[in-house]
Design an enzyme around this catalytic site. Structure first.
Site, PDB file in Angstrom:
ATOM      1  CD  GLU A   1      32.391  31.101  34.520  1.00  0.00           C
ATOM      2  OE1 GLU A   1      33.225  31.770  33.880  1.00  0.00           O
ATOM      3  OE2 GLU A   1      32.321  31.116  35.756  1.00  0.00           O
ATOM      4  CG  ASP A   2      36.704  32.337  32.334  1.00  0.00           C
ATOM      5  OD1 ASP A   2      35.944  31.710  33.098  1.00  0.00           O
ATOM      6  OD2 ASP A   2      37.558  33.140  32.751  1.00  0.00           O
TER       7      ASP A   2
ATOM      8  CG  ASP B   1      40.317  24.952  38.274  1.00  0.00           C
ATOM      9  OD1 ASP B   1      40.578  23.744  38.262  1.00  0.00           O
ATOM     10  OD2 ASP B   1      41.114  25.782  38.738  1.00  0.00           O
TER      11      ASP B   1
ATOM     12  CG  PHE C   1      47.621  29.489  35.722  1.00  0.00           C
ATOM     13  CD1 PHE C   1      46.516  29.613  36.563  1.00  0.00           C
ATOM     14  CD2 PHE C   1      48.088  30.631  35.082  1.00  0.00           C
ATOM     15  CE1 PHE C   1      45.905  30.837  36.767  1.00  0.00           C
ATOM     16  CE2 PHE C   1      47.477  31.858  35.274  1.00  0.00           C
ATOM     17  CZ  PHE C   1      46.393  31.958  36.120  1.00  0.00           C
TER      18      PHE C   1
ATOM     19  NE  ARG D   1      40.435  39.981  33.286  1.00  0.00           N
ATOM     20  CZ  ARG D   1      40.031  38.961  34.030  1.00  0.00           C
ATOM     21  NH1 ARG D   1      39.647  37.835  33.461  1.00  0.00           N
ATOM     22  NH2 ARG D   1      40.021  39.041  35.339  1.00  0.00           N
TER      23      ARG D   1
END
Ligand code: IMP
Ligand code: MG
Length: 180
Positions: free
Chosen positions: A102-103, A106, A155, A168
């Site tokens: 996963e990136d 959260d 963020f 990206r």
């Protein structure tokens, strides 16, 4: 480029490319050691994890397979709210040592959806490798096996992560800039 504008916002470098790369090599070494003797199935979650997965997998020294999964969101007709479903491999999961890539984790809600859909497919084990982890936002109890960087609740964009679809392709991780 230390600052970048995406849409209506300005971002500044938070984790430079070189720092990402050296930590990713460490994570790859750890995964290689932990899964020694096994033939893991790596499952990058699209879109966000494509860049992390590409760099991580270059440093994995194991026989392994790679298959991509994508989350699809839609409004359920019989349930309220958003339902997420996985598009990706099914048969290969059975009996496999799966490593989700996963990136970012959260709240952990996305990861929970992934796990709920993988578990009925009877993998031997499922581990999670995420580039970024926000412990201050995490609401779940599942162990995050490999986290590249623990980050505050800011963020972030770049290196796979997007703001409204943009960013990206950036080689660094950027954070929303306070001052314009
Ligand atoms: P979670 O379900 O709350 O854990 O969020 C996971 C997803 O939210 C990630 O896969 C990202 O798509 C998105 N996300 C969470 N935090 C960020 C961020 O800081 N920047 C960009 N996307 C994020
Ligand atoms: Mg994602």
């Amino acid at each position: 480029m230390s600052k970048v504008a995406l849409g209506d916002k300005v971002f500044e470098v938070s984790i430079p490319h070189d720092t990402l790369q050296s930590r990713i090599r460490e994570v790859a070494r750890q995964i290689t050691a932990d899964l020694s003797g096994k033939q893991p199935l790596f499952l990058p979650i699209l879109n966000g994890a494509f860049m992390f997965a590409s760099d991580l997998l270059k440093h994995i020294e194991l026989d392994c397979t790679v298959s991509f999964m994508r989350l699809a969101s839609y409004e359920g007709t019989t349930t309220t709210g958003k339902v997420k479903t996985l598009l990706g491999p099914k048969k290969e999961i059975r009996g496999a040592s799966v490593v989700i890539i996963e990136d970012i984790v959260d709240t952990g809600i996305t990861l929970e959806h992934i796990m709920e859909q993988l578990e009925p497919l009877a993998p031997a084990e499922v581990r999670i490798a995420t580039l970024l982890f926000k412990p201050g936002a995490y609401q779940k109890n599942r162990k995050i096996d490999y986290a590249g960087f623990e980050v505050p609740n800011d963020f972030l964009v770049g290196y796979g992560l997007d703001y409204d679809g943009l960013g990206r392709n950036l080689k660094h991780i950027y954070v929303l800039s306070e001052a314009p």
